[in-house]
Design a protein around this motif. Sequence first.
Motif, short mmCIF file in Angstrom:
data_model
loop_
_atom_site.label_atom_id
_atom_site.label_comp_id
_atom_site.label_asym_id
_atom_site.label_seq_id
_atom_site.Cartn_x
_atom_site.Cartn_y
_atom_site.Cartn_z
N VAL A 137 -6.00 -3.21 -5.02
CA VAL A 137 -4.95 -2.38 -5.61
C VAL A 137 -5.33 -0.91 -5.56
O VAL A 137 -4.53 -0.05 -5.17
CB VAL A 137 -4.67 -2.83 -7.06
CG1 VAL A 137 -3.80 -1.81 -7.79
CG2 VAL A 137 -4.01 -4.21 -7.08
N GLU A 138 -6.55 -0.62 -5.94
CA GLU A 138 -7.01 0.77 -5.95
C GLU A 138 -7.00 1.37 -4.55
O GLU A 138 -6.49 2.48 -4.34
CB GLU A 138 -8.44 0.82 -6.52
CG GLU A 138 -9.05 2.20 -6.59
CD GLU A 138 -8.48 3.06 -7.70
OE1 GLU A 138 -8.75 4.28 -7.68
OE2 GLU A 138 -7.78 2.52 -8.57
N HIS A 141 -3.25 1.42 -2.89
CA HIS A 141 -2.31 2.35 -3.53
C HIS A 141 -2.64 3.79 -3.13
O HIS A 141 -1.76 4.55 -2.71
CB HIS A 141 -2.35 2.21 -5.04
CG HIS A 141 -1.47 3.20 -5.74
ND1 HIS A 141 -0.08 3.12 -5.71
CD2 HIS A 141 -1.75 4.34 -6.44
CE1 HIS A 141 0.43 4.14 -6.36
NE2 HIS A 141 -0.56 4.89 -6.83
N HIS A 142 -3.91 4.15 -3.24
CA HIS A 142 -4.29 5.53 -2.94
C HIS A 142 -4.35 5.78 -1.42
O HIS A 142 -4.07 6.90 -0.97
CB HIS A 142 -5.63 5.87 -3.58
CG HIS A 142 -5.57 5.94 -5.07
ND1 HIS A 142 -4.94 6.97 -5.75
CD2 HIS A 142 -6.03 5.09 -6.03
CE1 HIS A 142 -5.03 6.76 -7.05
NE2 HIS A 142 -5.68 5.63 -7.25
N ARG A 148 3.36 -1.55 -6.77
CA ARG A 148 2.91 -2.83 -7.31
C ARG A 148 3.53 -4.03 -6.60
O ARG A 148 2.86 -5.03 -6.35
CB ARG A 148 3.23 -2.89 -8.82
CG ARG A 148 2.26 -2.08 -9.65
CD ARG A 148 2.67 -2.03 -11.10
NE ARG A 148 3.85 -1.19 -11.29
CZ ARG A 148 4.36 -0.91 -12.50
NH1 ARG A 148 3.81 -1.42 -13.59
NH2 ARG A 148 5.42 -0.12 -12.60
N VAL A 169 -2.31 -5.84 -10.61
CA VAL A 169 -1.26 -4.84 -10.37
C VAL A 169 -0.78 -4.18 -11.67
O VAL A 169 -0.26 -3.06 -11.65
CB VAL A 169 -0.07 -5.45 -9.60
CG1 VAL A 169 -0.51 -5.97 -8.25
CG2 VAL A 169 0.62 -6.54 -10.42
N LEU A 172 -2.07 -0.69 -12.55
CA LEU A 172 -1.54 0.50 -11.90
C LEU A 172 -0.54 1.15 -12.84
O LEU A 172 0.52 0.60 -13.13
CB LEU A 172 -0.87 0.13 -10.57
CG LEU A 172 -0.28 1.28 -9.75
CD1 LEU A 172 -1.33 2.32 -9.43
CD2 LEU A 172 0.35 0.73 -8.47
N GLN A 176 1.53 6.93 -12.58
CA GLN A 176 0.79 7.15 -11.33
C GLN A 176 1.60 6.66 -10.14
O GLN A 176 1.64 7.29 -9.08
CB GLN A 176 -0.56 6.43 -11.37
CG GLN A 176 -1.34 6.46 -10.07
CD GLN A 176 -1.68 7.87 -9.64
OE1 GLN A 176 -2.13 8.68 -10.46
NE2 GLN A 176 -1.47 8.18 -8.37
N GLU A 177 2.26 5.54 -10.32
CA GLU A 177 3.09 4.99 -9.24
C GLU A 177 4.21 5.98 -8.88
O GLU A 177 4.50 6.20 -7.70
CB GLU A 177 3.67 3.66 -9.68
CG GLU A 177 4.32 2.86 -8.56
CD GLU A 177 4.76 1.48 -9.03
OE1 GLU A 177 4.53 0.51 -8.29
OE2 GLU A 177 5.34 1.40 -10.12
#
Length: 240
Positions: A137-138, A141-142, A148, A169, A172, A176-177
């Motif tokens: 996930v980390e 996402h970045h 998610r 998820v 998150l 931030q999303e």
Amino acid sequence: MAQWARRPDADDHPQEQGASLPGPPWPDPDDGGAGPEGDPAGAGAGRRRGRGRRRDAGTTGGSSFPLRAGREEPPQDPAERARAICLRLLTGTARTRSQLAEALRKREIPDEVADEVLTRFEEVGLIDDEKFADAWVESRHHGRGLARRALARELRTKGVDAAVVDEAVSKLDPEQEERTARELVDRKLRSTRGLDRDKRLRRLAGMLARKGYGEGLALRVVRQALEEEGEDMEEHMWGE
């Protein structure tokens, strides 16, 4: 043919027969014996057996041609094979238990052996689906800007348990999303200039949808970005 028929009696006149005959085309019973159809233990046979010994040396551990370094036979015990396969696959990258189990099935490791080895790897921390999901996930996402929904879909395809996926998820942050969604739109915004406003809206919102962002969030972020750029969005709503 009369001369060759006398060859078995050659010992009676060795000088005479040796001068006239180059050697028999069949086994000589006086030269040490022969098999039913093979060459006798004479000079010709010695050469052939010598070649056989040299050829075998490279494959049977003979001293003349030892096996090459690093060409060891793989372990035959299924558990040893399973451990070796898992360690090789885990070198340099994490894997889920499901991914490793599938790899062992493809290599015909018995299910009960695979289960025992994988459980032991979990006990010592070499397999940890929860840590794998958090790191996935980390990173995704970045690195890719995935939301998610897309992250959960990817983790499920890797065999991660649904409860573990949901937990990962959920970490998150929604804010931030949304920030990530806005960054994606800002990077893409310039490439849409020159298009009419509806096309820009559809293209940018579609890009966010493919990365797993919900329709409501995608539309809100895109409209805000276009308004800040100077577009009049009051008359250009999604779907109108």
